[in-house]
Design a protein around this motif. Structure first.
Motif, short mmCIF file in Angstrom:
data_model
loop_
_atom_site.label_atom_id
_atom_site.label_comp_id
_atom_site.label_asym_id
_atom_site.label_seq_id
_atom_site.Cartn_x
_atom_site.Cartn_y
_atom_site.Cartn_z
N UNK A 127 3.14 8.21 2.31
CA UNK A 127 2.24 7.15 2.71
C UNK A 127 2.60 5.82 2.05
N UNK A 128 2.36 4.74 2.77
CA UNK A 128 2.55 3.40 2.22
C UNK A 128 1.45 3.07 1.22
N UNK A 129 0.33 3.79 1.31
CA UNK A 129 -0.78 3.60 0.37
C UNK A 129 -0.61 4.65 -0.74
N UNK A 177 -3.45 4.49 -6.09
CA UNK A 177 -4.37 3.44 -5.69
C UNK A 177 -5.70 4.04 -5.20
N UNK A 178 -5.59 5.09 -4.43
CA UNK A 178 -6.79 5.79 -3.95
C UNK A 178 -7.59 6.32 -5.13
N UNK A 179 -6.90 6.96 -6.06
CA UNK A 179 -7.59 7.52 -7.23
C UNK A 179 -8.22 6.43 -8.09
N UNK A 180 -7.53 5.29 -8.23
CA UNK A 180 -8.05 4.17 -9.01
C UNK A 180 -9.37 3.66 -8.43
N UNK A 192 -4.36 16.74 -3.10
CA UNK A 192 -4.22 16.75 -1.64
C UNK A 192 -5.32 15.92 -0.98
N UNK A 193 -6.48 15.86 -1.59
CA UNK A 193 -7.56 15.04 -1.06
C UNK A 193 -7.19 13.57 -1.17
N UNK A 194 -6.64 13.17 -2.32
CA UNK A 194 -6.21 11.78 -2.50
C UNK A 194 -5.11 11.43 -1.50
N UNK A 197 -6.12 6.13 5.30
CA UNK A 197 -6.25 4.69 5.09
C UNK A 197 -5.10 3.94 5.75
N UNK A 198 -3.89 4.47 5.59
CA UNK A 198 -2.73 3.84 6.24
C UNK A 198 -2.89 3.84 7.75
#
Length: 81
Positions: A37-39, A43-46, A59-61, A68-69
């Protein structure tokens, strides 16, 4: 003694559909695992942590990052049109 009960045909259909759903979910999980992923998941976890959410399963993140991408790709694609 209770008489033997047969399983209704509709139950067999439901069981078959459930197995198909599980197979499809497993296939989707494997596809997400292989996708870069480009995301970033970091970043998701942050941002999840910043909002008080704890993502314990990586795997959820990753799924959130891929989703999101996809969302951003669609929104930006619509904006260009």
């Amino acid at each position: 003694d209770e008489p033997a009960r047969s399983v209704p045909a509709s139950f067999a259909m439901v069981e078959s559909e459930a197995q198909k759903w599980l197979d499809d979910a497993d296939e989707a999980r494997k596809a997400v695992d292989q996708y870069s992923s480009a995301v970033p998941t970091e970043l998701v976890e942050y941002y999840a942590k910043k909002k008080g959410l704890s993502i314990k399963d990586p795997q959820v993140a990753k799924l959130i990052a891929v989703s999101t991408e996809e969302f951003l790709t669609r929104v930006l694609g619509d904006a260009v049109e």
